[in-house]
Design a protein around this motif. Structure first.
Motif, PDB file in Angstrom:
ATOM      1  N   VAL A   1       6.787  57.561  12.905  1.00 14.52           N
ATOM      2  CA  VAL A   1       5.469  57.971  13.409  1.00 14.52           C
ATOM      3  C   VAL A   1       4.603  56.749  13.685  1.00 14.52           C
ATOM      4  O   VAL A   1       3.855  56.710  14.675  1.00 14.52           O
ATOM      5  CB  VAL A   1       4.798  58.924  12.402  1.00 14.52           C
ATOM      6  CG1 VAL A   1       3.332  59.139  12.760  1.00 14.52           C
ATOM      7  CG2 VAL A   1       5.519  60.257  12.364  1.00 14.52           C
ATOM      8  N   HIS A   2       4.692  55.723  12.838  1.00 12.52           N
ATOM      9  CA  HIS A   2       3.930  54.492  13.085  1.00 12.52           C
ATOM     10  C   HIS A   2       4.376  53.826  14.389  1.00 12.52           C
ATOM     11  O   HIS A   2       3.536  53.382  15.188  1.00 12.52           O
ATOM     12  CB  HIS A   2       4.118  53.523  11.918  1.00 12.52           C
ATOM     13  CG  HIS A   2       3.168  53.749  10.783  1.00 12.52           C
ATOM     14  ND1 HIS A   2       3.304  54.801   9.905  1.00 12.52           N
ATOM     15  CD2 HIS A   2       2.055  53.074  10.386  1.00 12.52           C
ATOM     16  CE1 HIS A   2       2.320  54.749   9.011  1.00 12.52           C
ATOM     17  NE2 HIS A   2       1.552  53.723   9.288  1.00 12.52           N
TER      18      HIS A   2
ATOM     19  N   THR B   1      12.101  55.854  21.540  1.00  8.82           N
ATOM     20  CA  THR B   1      13.010  55.366  20.497  1.00  8.82           C
ATOM     21  C   THR B   1      12.923  56.183  19.218  1.00  8.82           C
ATOM     22  O   THR B   1      13.959  56.606  18.670  1.00  8.82           O
ATOM     23  CB  THR B   1      12.732  53.880  20.205  1.00  8.82           C
ATOM     24  OG1 THR B   1      12.917  53.128  21.410  1.00  8.82           O
ATOM     25  CG2 THR B   1      13.667  53.360  19.125  1.00  8.82           C
ATOM     26  N   PRO B   2      11.723  56.458  18.660  1.00 12.50           N
ATOM     27  CA  PRO B   2      11.676  57.350  17.485  1.00 12.50           C
ATOM     28  C   PRO B   2      12.248  58.736  17.769  1.00 12.50           C
ATOM     29  O   PRO B   2      12.878  59.336  16.886  1.00 12.50           O
ATOM     30  CB  PRO B   2      10.184  57.417  17.152  1.00 12.50           C
ATOM     31  CG  PRO B   2       9.600  56.184  17.735  1.00 12.50           C
ATOM     32  CD  PRO B   2      10.389  55.924  18.976  1.00 12.50           C
TER      33      PRO B   2
ATOM     34  N   TYR C   1      -5.392  55.001   8.222  1.00 17.99           N
ATOM     35  CA  TYR C   1      -5.338  56.359   7.686  1.00 17.99           C
ATOM     36  C   TYR C   1      -3.895  56.831   7.518  1.00 17.99           C
ATOM     37  O   TYR C   1      -3.569  57.503   6.530  1.00 17.99           O
ATOM     38  CB  TYR C   1      -6.089  57.317   8.611  1.00 17.99           C
ATOM     39  CG  TYR C   1      -7.591  57.167   8.592  1.00 17.99           C
ATOM     40  CD1 TYR C   1      -8.224  56.381   7.628  1.00 17.99           C
ATOM     41  CD2 TYR C   1      -8.396  57.799   9.536  1.00 17.99           C
ATOM     42  CE1 TYR C   1      -9.602  56.247   7.606  1.00 17.99           C
ATOM     43  CE2 TYR C   1      -9.772  57.666   9.519  1.00 17.99           C
ATOM     44  CZ  TYR C   1     -10.369  56.882   8.555  1.00 17.99           C
ATOM     45  OH  TYR C   1     -11.733  56.752   8.535  1.00 17.99           O
ATOM     46  N   LEU C   2      -3.032  56.518   8.481  1.00 18.97           N
ATOM     47  CA  LEU C   2      -1.629  56.908   8.356  1.00 18.97           C
ATOM     48  C   LEU C   2      -0.990  56.288   7.115  1.00 18.97           C
ATOM     49  O   LEU C   2      -0.238  56.947   6.387  1.00 18.97           O
ATOM     50  CB  LEU C   2      -0.842  56.482   9.603  1.00 18.97           C
ATOM     51  CG  LEU C   2      -0.992  57.299  10.882  1.00 18.97           C
ATOM     52  CD1 LEU C   2      -0.083  56.737  11.962  1.00 18.97           C
ATOM     53  CD2 LEU C   2      -0.674  58.766  10.641  1.00 18.97           C
ATOM     54  N   GLU C   3      -1.302  55.027   6.861  1.00 15.89           N
ATOM     55  CA  GLU C   3      -0.701  54.360   5.711  1.00 15.89           C
ATOM     56  C   GLU C   3      -1.246  54.885   4.395  1.00 15.89           C
ATOM     57  O   GLU C   3      -0.501  55.018   3.417  1.00 15.89           O
ATOM     58  CB  GLU C   3      -0.930  52.848   5.812  1.00 15.89           C
ATOM     59  CG  GLU C   3       0.001  52.158   6.773  1.00 15.89           C
ATOM     60  CD  GLU C   3      -0.004  50.658   6.590  1.00 15.89           C
ATOM     61  OE1 GLU C   3       1.001  50.106   6.101  1.00 15.89           O
ATOM     62  OE2 GLU C   3      -1.022  50.047   6.927  1.00 15.89           O
TER      63      GLU C   3
ATOM     64  N   THR D   1       3.053  48.956  10.507  1.00 14.98           N
ATOM     65  CA  THR D   1       4.429  49.395  10.705  1.00 14.98           C
ATOM     66  C   THR D   1       5.395  48.579   9.850  1.00 14.98           C
ATOM     67  O   THR D   1       6.356  49.131   9.283  1.00 14.98           O
ATOM     68  CB  THR D   1       4.811  49.282  12.189  1.00 14.98           C
ATOM     69  OG1 THR D   1       3.854  49.987  12.985  1.00 14.98           O
ATOM     70  CG2 THR D   1       6.191  49.849  12.440  1.00 14.98           C
ATOM     71  N   SER D   2       5.157  47.294   9.718  1.00 12.47           N
ATOM     72  CA  SER D   2       6.032  46.444   8.905  1.00 12.47           C
ATOM     73  C   SER D   2       5.988  46.844   7.431  1.00 12.47           C
ATOM     74  O   SER D   2       7.024  46.875   6.756  1.00 12.47           O
ATOM     75  CB  SER D   2       5.639  44.975   9.058  1.00 12.47           C
ATOM     76  OG  SER D   2       5.729  44.568  10.402  1.00 12.47           O
TER      77      SER D   2
END
Length: 664
Positions: free
Chosen positions: A96-97, A471-472, A116-118, A33-34
């Motif tokens: 999304v993360h 929050t998202p 995989y998301l990244e 996420t960072s």
């Protein structure tokens, strides 16, 4: 900063993927996420530099391929289109993360999911920042690979396996068209760099290919091949069948695919190659036809779907049709504007659907829901905002972009040379507004407002999601409300110079200024159709006359419920004949027939009986075969050593002796 925006997701993906066991759940989540959040901050800086300061940036890192006249470098272009895509991709990916940290918290393979998301984000960033077609194709294929990995993330599920394979195979058709387009571009321009191609495009308006005795305009052929690639990735009519089935993956994957990465790649391709497409009226007409038909077909099909995520998936397909439709009208800036707005409210809808599924113990059938507004008030409020934005309710983001596309279609239907095509597309687009509003509020009624049909165990366990999920959603809801209003004049306002040379439109194709002066009653038409759809959904769900509530005796209702039989048609025309040919011809007659008779079985009859004991060595164990391969390799080196140390006739006599012993 520019290169770091692209590289950071790759670094985070590699560390999270290979070091996930050491980092653990929290470590991999925070790291991934960072990295994406940092890329988002850099994207905002790039947007300020490019969009506000009008400073386009070109970066060349190193040579990549140099073969004859083909010279390809690792290079990146940061112009207005790229800066907007960077904002969209990194912002949605970051949210999304954050959402996935809680949503996938109980999954034992969360580090792999984050990796995989990244990698998905990285390949999409490569695609939108590439300065040549080959590097763009690398990102294009990488996005397809990442989508396969994410859709098939729960690989123990048969439905996930089938959906991932289907997405990969269907996209191969579009990828084949795009690869042929790249070959044709290099054949004509002797270059694959965007700057060279776009600057030379006007000089090849009358250049033609000779194909089987027919002459085809070069720019028309390239444009159609590029559009085939967009049909596969952006799920236009014909190759759209993979998109609803992609819902078998986790919900954060669906949000990322539908809002920012996979499906937007085809629309981005059309916008990026506007300097080529503009010179072919045939390609523009094809975009209008396919875009409008996709919009209408997907909107009608979405009305009769009962799976929560599939309804939203068909709405994505319909909205992508609007974007392609706008490109066919030569209004690429409006298409990009709708893409930006759509990213926010579509991500909001999917992530809200994930919150519902999470609360109902993975239940996705809307007919087994109801009365959730009492249990999930925050999710209901956010889902209502997303549905209103999708339906084009005034002053929300979807209203400013989708209604403007319909106004442009009104202008084109009265002034364009292909006015019959534009008129048909105009009416299909307006009818799609009615269906869109209907299925959006049908979803709300079945899920939140009607009486519940859930089982007691699920009702007792219903709970509002935690802050990492909400929050998202709140951030996306704010974007769904204000992004359209705050960026309309900046993106598509008359006199704006934001896009500069990143989007090319011929002067007589521009219609944005004319749309401002059409009759006010025509501008209100999409709003009235949207209200009519909302009213119909309300009447059918609140009325006591249940007989009116979709008796499936209607022909169109039956076809829409069966998704117009696209999958059975493909199976009958392509899949079954191919499998039958493969079994009867290549397998039975060639593999098990001709080849084996001349090969293993035939040769076994020509050697002595004692030699047939060799069959015992054919165990089927790969470890045994590797052992014999290594043993043969050592025997070869031994013979080679004898060749160097002994005389030649000694070696020859040894070989003859071994051969005689073998055949006696």
């Amino acid at each position: 900063m520019h290169v770091s925006t692209i590289i950071l997701p790759l670094i985070g993906s590699l560390i999270s993927g290979f070091g996930g066991r050491l980092l653990g759940y929290y470590g991999s989540s925070i790291l991934s996420t960072s990295c994406v959040l940092t890329s988002f901050v850099f994207s905002i800086m790039i947007f300020y530099e490019v969009g506000l300061c009008n400073s386009v940036c070109y970066i060349t890192l190193s040579p990549w391929i140099n073969v004859g006249t083909l010279s390809i470098n690792w290079g990146f272009i940061f112009d207005s289109v790229t800066s907007i895509m960077l904002i969209v991709v990194t912002s949605i990916s970051t949210l999304v993360h954050i959402y996935s940290i809680s949503y996938m918290g109980n999954d034992p393979h969360c580090p792999r999911f984050m990796s995989y998301l990244e990698i998905f984000t990285f390949f999409m960033l490569v695609l939108v920042t590439a300065d040549n077609t080959v590097q763009m194709f690398l990102g294009w294929e990488g996005v397809g690979l990442a989508s396969y990995l994410l859709i098939n993330f729960w690989f123990t599920r048969l439905a996930a396996n089938q959906s991932a394979i289907k997405a990969l195979v269907v996209n191969r058709v579009g990828d084949f068209g795009l690869s042929i387009a790249i070959f044709a571009i290099f054949y004509i321009f002797n270059s694959v760099d965007y700057l060279t191609i776009f600057s030379l495009a006007p000089f090849f308006q009358n250049y033609s290919f000779s194909l089987l005795g027919f002459y085809v305009n070069s720019l028309t052929l390239i444009g159609l091949l590029l559009f085939i690639g967009a049909v596969g990735k952006s799920a236009q009519l014909g190759l759209h069948t993979w998109l609803p089935d992609a819902m078998e993956g986790p919900t954060p994957v669906s949000a990322l695919i539908h809002a920012a990465t996979m499906v937007t790649a085809g629309v981005f391709l059309m916008i990026r190659f506007s300097p080529l497409i503009e010179y072919s009226s045939t390609v523009l007409g094809t975009l209008i036809v396919f875009g409008s038909l996709t919009t209408f077909f997907a909107a009608m099909t979405g009305v009769f779907q009962n799976d929560l995520k599939r309804v939203i998936a068909y709405s994505t397909c319909s909205q992508l049709g609007y974007m392609i439709f706008a490109c066919g009208l030569s209004c690429y800036n409006v298409s990009m504007f709708h893409l930006t707005n759509h990213a926010f409210f579509k991500a909001l809808l999917f992530l809200s659907a994930g919150s519902i599924i999470h609360a109902l113990a993975d239940e996705q059938d809307m007919r087994r829901m109801g009365s959730l507004s009492y249990f999930l008030p925050v999710t209901y409020s956010l889902m209502l905002i997303g549905s209103l934005a999708l339906a084009g309710f005034p002053f929300l983001s979807g209203f400013y972009s989708k209604d403007f596309i319909l106004e442009l279609s009104q202008i084109s239907s009265s002034s364009n040379l292909n006015n019959s095509i534009s008129a048909l597309a105009c009416w299909l687009g307006n009818l799609s507004v009615l269906f869109t509003a209907f299925y959006s509020f049908r979803l709300l009624y079945l899920t939140f407002l009607n009486n519940t049909n859930s089982i007691r165990k699920n009702i007792i366990a219903i709970h509002e999601s935690d802050s990492l999920i909400l929050t998202p959603l709140i951030v996306l809801a704010i974007g769904s409300i204000f992004v359209g209003y705050s960026t309309k004049d900046f993106f598509i306002g008359s006199g704006t110079n934001f896009w500069q040379a990143s989007i090319f439109t011929l002067p007589f194709h521009s219609k944005c200024i004319e749309a401002e002066f059409i009759n006010t009653s025509i501008k209100w038409l999409p709003f009235f159709l949207s209200m009519l759809g909302i009213g119909l959904a309300s009447v059918l769900n609140l009325s006591k006359f249940v007989v009116l509530n979709w008796k499936v005796h209607s022909f169109f209702a039956f076809l829409s419920n069966k998704k117009w039989f696209w999958d059975p048609i493909y199976n009958r025309l392509f899949i079954y004949p191919t499998l039958t040919f493969g079994y009867n011809v290549t397998f039975r007659n060639l593999d098990r027939g001709f080849i084996e008779l001349l090969g293993p079985y035939g040769m076994m009859n020509l050697i002595p009986l004692w030699a047939k004991s060799i069959k015992k060595f054919q165990t089927g164990q790969i470890t045994h075969y590797i052992f014999f391969m290594v043993l043969g390799l050592f025997f070869f080196f031994f013979l080679f050593y004898l060749l160097k140390t002994l005389k030649y006739y000694y070696l020859l006599s040894l070989v003859l002796y071994l051969v005689l012993i073998f055949f006696i």
